[in-house]
Scaffold this motif. Structure first.
Motif, mmCIF file in Angstrom:
data_model
loop_
_atom_site.group_PDB
_atom_site.id
_atom_site.type_symbol
_atom_site.label_atom_id
_atom_site.label_comp_id
_atom_site.label_asym_id
_atom_site.label_seq_id
_atom_site.Cartn_x
_atom_site.Cartn_y
_atom_site.Cartn_z
ATOM 1 N N TYR A 1 0.907 -1.268 0.109
ATOM 2 C CA TYR A 1 -0.090 -0.097 -0.176
ATOM 3 C C TYR A 1 0.764 1.165 -0.042
ATOM 4 C CZ TYR A 1 -3.371 -3.316 1.526
ATOM 5 O OH TYR A 1 -4.316 -4.462 1.773
ATOM 6 N N LEU A 2 2.141 1.300 0.744
ATOM 7 C CA LEU A 2 3.030 2.407 0.797
ATOM 8 C C LEU A 2 3.561 2.642 -0.685
ATOM 9 C CD1 LEU A 2 4.657 4.483 2.279
ATOM 10 C CD2 LEU A 2 6.193 2.728 2.839
ATOM 11 N N VAL B 1 2.357 1.763 -3.425
ATOM 12 C CA VAL B 1 1.300 1.948 -4.586
ATOM 13 C C VAL B 1 1.008 3.676 -4.248
ATOM 14 C CG1 VAL B 1 -1.236 1.852 -4.973
ATOM 15 C CG2 VAL B 1 0.052 -0.086 -4.845
ATOM 16 N N THR B 2 0.882 3.881 -2.968
ATOM 17 C CA THR B 2 0.755 5.378 -2.750
ATOM 18 C C THR B 2 1.938 6.316 -3.340
ATOM 19 O OG1 THR B 2 -0.536 5.002 -0.850
ATOM 20 C CG2 THR B 2 0.366 7.101 -1.025
ATOM 21 N N VAL B 3 3.274 5.920 -2.890
ATOM 22 C CA VAL B 3 4.366 6.604 -3.357
ATOM 23 C C VAL B 3 4.435 6.691 -5.059
ATOM 24 C CG1 VAL B 3 6.941 6.839 -3.582
ATOM 25 C CG2 VAL B 3 5.766 6.075 -1.405
ATOM 26 N N GLY B 4 4.207 5.506 -5.474
ATOM 27 C CA GLY B 4 3.985 5.423 -7.081
ATOM 28 C C GLY B 4 3.121 6.234 -7.559
ATOM 29 N N ALA B 5 1.942 6.363 -7.021
ATOM 30 C CA ALA B 5 0.827 7.205 -7.480
ATOM 31 C C ALA B 5 1.293 8.622 -7.249
ATOM 32 C CB ALA B 5 -0.496 7.092 -6.754
ATOM 33 N N TRP B 6 1.751 9.055 -6.346
ATOM 34 C CA TRP B 6 2.448 10.292 -6.092
ATOM 35 C C TRP B 6 3.336 10.847 -7.197
ATOM 36 C CZ3 TRP B 6 7.388 11.357 -3.954
ATOM 37 C CH2 TRP B 6 7.907 12.670 -3.832
ATOM 38 N N ALA C 1 -12.711 5.615 9.299
ATOM 39 C CA ALA C 1 -12.663 6.348 10.524
ATOM 40 C C ALA C 1 -11.304 5.846 11.353
ATOM 41 C CB ALA C 1 -13.612 5.960 11.502
ATOM 42 N N ALA C 2 -10.781 4.525 10.784
ATOM 43 C CA ALA C 2 -9.608 3.877 11.150
ATOM 44 C C ALA C 2 -8.412 4.712 10.862
ATOM 45 C CB ALA C 2 -9.469 2.422 10.510
ATOM 46 N N VAL C 3 -8.424 5.768 10.062
ATOM 47 C CA VAL C 3 -7.210 6.539 9.570
ATOM 48 C C VAL C 3 -7.086 7.501 10.835
ATOM 49 C CG1 VAL C 3 -6.492 8.427 8.080
ATOM 50 C CG2 VAL C 3 -7.705 6.207 7.045
ATOM 51 N N SER C 4 -8.067 7.991 11.484
ATOM 52 C CA SER C 4 -7.807 9.183 12.363
ATOM 53 C C SER C 4 -7.307 8.239 13.626
ATOM 54 C CB SER C 4 -9.186 9.785 12.674
ATOM 55 O OG SER C 4 -10.151 9.022 13.072
ATOM 56 N N LEU D 1 0.679 13.850 3.246
ATOM 57 C CA LEU D 1 -0.299 13.078 2.181
ATOM 58 C C LEU D 1 0.251 11.726 1.823
ATOM 59 C CD1 LEU D 1 -2.078 13.339 -0.332
ATOM 60 C CD2 LEU D 1 0.131 14.174 -1.784
ATOM 61 N N LEU D 2 1.564 11.390 1.804
ATOM 62 C CA LEU D 2 1.856 10.014 1.652
ATOM 63 C C LEU D 2 1.752 9.166 2.658
ATOM 64 C CD1 LEU D 2 5.750 10.820 0.084
ATOM 65 C CD2 LEU D 2 3.312 9.854 -1.119
ATOM 66 N N ALA D 3 1.875 9.603 4.181
ATOM 67 C CA ALA D 3 1.153 8.819 5.176
ATOM 68 C C ALA D 3 -0.128 8.616 5.371
ATOM 69 C CB ALA D 3 1.773 9.674 6.509
ATOM 70 N N THR D 4 -0.805 9.569 4.887
ATOM 71 C CA THR D 4 -2.519 9.575 4.931
ATOM 72 C C THR D 4 -2.948 8.628 3.717
ATOM 73 O OG1 THR D 4 -2.531 11.700 6.134
ATOM 74 C CG2 THR D 4 -4.528 10.742 5.270
ATOM 75 N N GLY D 5 -2.357 8.866 2.525
ATOM 76 C CA GLY D 5 -2.650 8.141 1.572
ATOM 77 C C GLY D 5 -2.470 6.791 1.567
ATOM 78 N N THR D 6 -1.272 6.411 2.109
ATOM 79 C CA THR D 6 -1.309 4.869 2.580
ATOM 80 C C THR D 6 -2.428 4.167 3.360
ATOM 81 O OG1 THR D 6 1.252 5.248 2.311
ATOM 82 C CG2 THR D 6 0.450 3.321 3.483
ATOM 83 N N LEU D 7 -2.638 5.064 4.467
ATOM 84 C CA LEU D 7 -3.947 4.440 5.321
ATOM 85 C C LEU D 7 -5.122 4.277 4.549
ATOM 86 C CD1 LEU D 7 -3.055 6.602 8.489
ATOM 87 C CD2 LEU D 7 -2.270 4.250 7.723
ATOM 88 N N ILE D 8 -5.543 5.449 3.585
ATOM 89 C CA ILE D 8 -6.490 5.468 2.701
ATOM 90 C C ILE D 8 -6.674 4.320 1.886
ATOM 91 C CG2 ILE D 8 -7.865 6.726 1.225
ATOM 92 C CD1 ILE D 8 -7.065 9.088 2.580
#
Length: 586
Positions: A201-202, A204-209, A321-324, A378-385
């Motif tokens: 997931y991390l 994928v998020t970094v790749g999308a960024w 809600a698990a993100v928060s 954004l990268l931290a939150t995006g990974t969680l999402i």
């Protein structure tokens, strides 16, 4: 004459006691206090002596299996567990040297956990500056989240280490997109995927960024330049053909985020990193991450098998809600002090994302966000999402410990936020209090009992005799008990009636739904004969809602001389809790 209010941003107070001034007595006290707090944090990582709970005991049981020869090998154990192999290979080597005692196997996590501070510092120095990197390391070493996983025999400390190393490799690729740097990024990416599947997931998020930087950002920049050009021509026409004024320099928040070319803030206080990337850096980063698939490729057939037959049948997919909730775990953890620490860390995160120091005790928040804090968050939150969305799609459960995959960029945001505090006394107070409260809260969490396996072993050592049988329901209690119960006891798990040291997660839910609890209880009674049958059980496990009750009811019916010899612990005091029942022959 009319008074006109002046906005704070236009009338900035002078930094009366700026961070970074010549060290004095107060600064020496601050540094000395941090040394003592960090020393305590190091010691805390080696104090956990409680019995291993399910995940830890399962890790050891798999890692101690041979790498080759007659089944079961470590590879067979991993296929049944549903995990990638890198951490288990390292633990296998560690056990071969230091043994598999509780202190030993947890010691490996502590060593990796402490070693992670080095790449976290160097990554932070590249992204948020030297001072921000130092704060990030201090708060990492004293973080309740990091402290706990520095005392657990699991791969989460290794994830933090590899995430920081991967971040360093990516930052190098963005500055210097050479083949060597892309290979380093590919190795780091592949190792992350081979450590825990949530690391995908991390990636994928970094790749999308990075894709966004390659595809979207140039178009946005071109459109913005075109708008400025049209505005300039319009202004020149309205002024009768005079040359337009030069366009204002782009705001730091619009610059790419990587290498640390530092610009002083207007107030003369803290600084923010304004990066200088190579134009081909983002594309090279994408290639490096994709090339990490070559490192992962040998494991791909096993991954496909695990994807089809194992998973997380012990839990349900999480909501967003698990993100928060993850932020709360990262900031302070589950204790009361940890929740209080959350308030302080939240302020630092806000300052790291959007803060500008105005001098003294003032910080201006730019609601648009500023780099590099905006992108790191954004990268931290995006990974969680991405993790929550994927969990909903494939049915995988959420666990707070899995979020270690996104912890490093969050740490750097916190470190950056602390540097926005221009007043030295405020800076010292905030960092010292956060570090001290973190160690106290983390120590409380580390000392919490993780399993009742030790208590159960004491009871069974006192009450059981050779030939007695212990049924374990659910089987998830088995790995912890297998390490502590007396050797003369015959131990079987429900529903497979197998040895208790490892849980087989293959088609787990289907197997439990088709199991016959009556037959299992009768088998144990027949084998025990005149001996006692014990049962370690809990009714709080998913897929065991009726099975354990069925086993217990059958034992109660056929052996009415029964009593509870160990009460189930409270969840607030012991994580893995269950009751111990005794069924004696009449």
């Amino acid at each position: 004459m009319t008074d006109v209010a002046v906005r704070p941003a236009e009338h900035t107070p002078e930094p009366v006691d700026r961070v970074g001034a010549r060290p004095d007595r107060e600064h020496r006290i601050f540094r000395g206090a941090l040394v003592l707090i960090i020393a305590a944090a190091v010691v805390v990582r080696f104090i956990a002596r409680q019995p291993l709970w399910l995940d830890e005991a399962q890790s050891v049981a798999i890692a101690r299996l041979p790498l080759s020869g007659a089944a079961p090998t470590m590879w067979d154990g991993l296929l049944q567990d549903g995990s990638p192999p890198l951490y288990y290979i390292l633990l296998h080597l560690w056990i071969s040297v230091f043994g598999e005692g509780t202190a030993s196997v947890r010691g490996m996590s502590a060593v990796i956990n402490l070693g992670s501070a080095v790449p976290v510092f160097y990554l932070g120095r590249r992204l948020v500056g030297d001072r921000g990197a130092k704060v990030a390391v201090v708060l990492y070493l004293t973080s309740p989240f990091a402290l706990y996983f520095g005392t657990e025999t699991r791969m989460y400390s290794l994830i933090v280490l590899l995430t920081a190393l991967g971040g360093l490799a990516l930052e190098r690729v963005l500055r210097v997109p050479s083949v060597k740097n892309m290979v380093l990024l590919a190795v780091a990416s592949g190792c992350l995927a081979l450590t825990h599947y949530w690391c995908l997931y991390l990636l994928v998020t970094v790749g999308a960024w990075l894709v966004g930087l390659v595809v979207v950002r140039p178009r946005v920049a071109a459109a913005r330049a075109a708008r400025r050009g049209r505005a300039g021509r319009s202004g020149a026409h309205s002024r009768g053909g005079r040359r337009p004024a030069a366009p204002a320099p782009a705001d730091a928040s619009e610059q790419p985020t990587a290498a640390p070319e530092l610009l002083a803030d207007a107030a003369g206080g803290a600084r923010r990193a304004v990066p200088t990337w190579h134009p081909r850096g983002p594309l090279a980063g994408i290639i490096g991450i994709i090339a990490g698939g070559l490192v992962f490729a040998p494991w791909l057939p096993n991954f496909r098998s695990q994807l089809a037959h194992t998973g997380t049948p012990w839990g349900e997919p999480a909501s967003f809600a698990a993100v928060s909730h993850a932020y709360g775990q990262w900031a302070g953890g589950p204790t009361t002090l940890g929740r209080l620490l959350l308030f302080l860390i939240t302020g630092l995160v806000a300052a790291g994302i959007a803060g500008r120091p105005l001098g003294g005790r003032f910080v201006l928040l730019d609601l648009k966000g500023l780099e590099p804090g905006r992108t790191l968050f954004l990268l931290a939150t995006g990974t969680l999402i991405v993790a929550v969305a994927a969990g909903k799609l494939v049915g995988n459960a959420w666990a707070d410990r899995y979020t270690a995959t996104a912890f490093v960029p969050f740490l750097l945001v916190v470190g950056l936020g602390a540097t926005m505090l221009a007043d030295r006394r405020v800076f010292h107070s905030v960092v010292a209090v956060a570090a001290l409260v973190g160690v106290i809260a983390g120590t409380s969490d580390v000392r919490r009992e993780r399993s009742q396996a030790g208590e159960a072993a004491d009871v069974l050592t006192r009450l059981s005799r050779p030939g007695d049988i212990l049924l374990v329901c659910p089987d998830q209690l088995g790995p912890g008990l297998a390490r502590t119960v007396p050797s003369w006891l015959k131990v079987y798990v429900v529903p497979t009636y197998a040895a208790p040291d490892r849980v087989d997660w293959v088609d787990y839910e289907e197997r439990n739904e088709s199991a016959n609890g009556v037959a299992i209880a009768q088998r144990a009674i027949a084998e025990a004969g005149t001996n006692t049958v014990f049962m370690a059980g809990s009714g709080a496990y998913r897929t065991y809602e009726e099975l354990c009750t069925q086993v217990r009811a059958t034992l109660q019916t056929q052996r009415p001389v029964a009593d509870e010899v160990m009460e189930q612990g409270l969840p607030a005091r012991v994580y893995e809790n269950y009751a111990l029942l005794r069924f004696r022959a009449s």
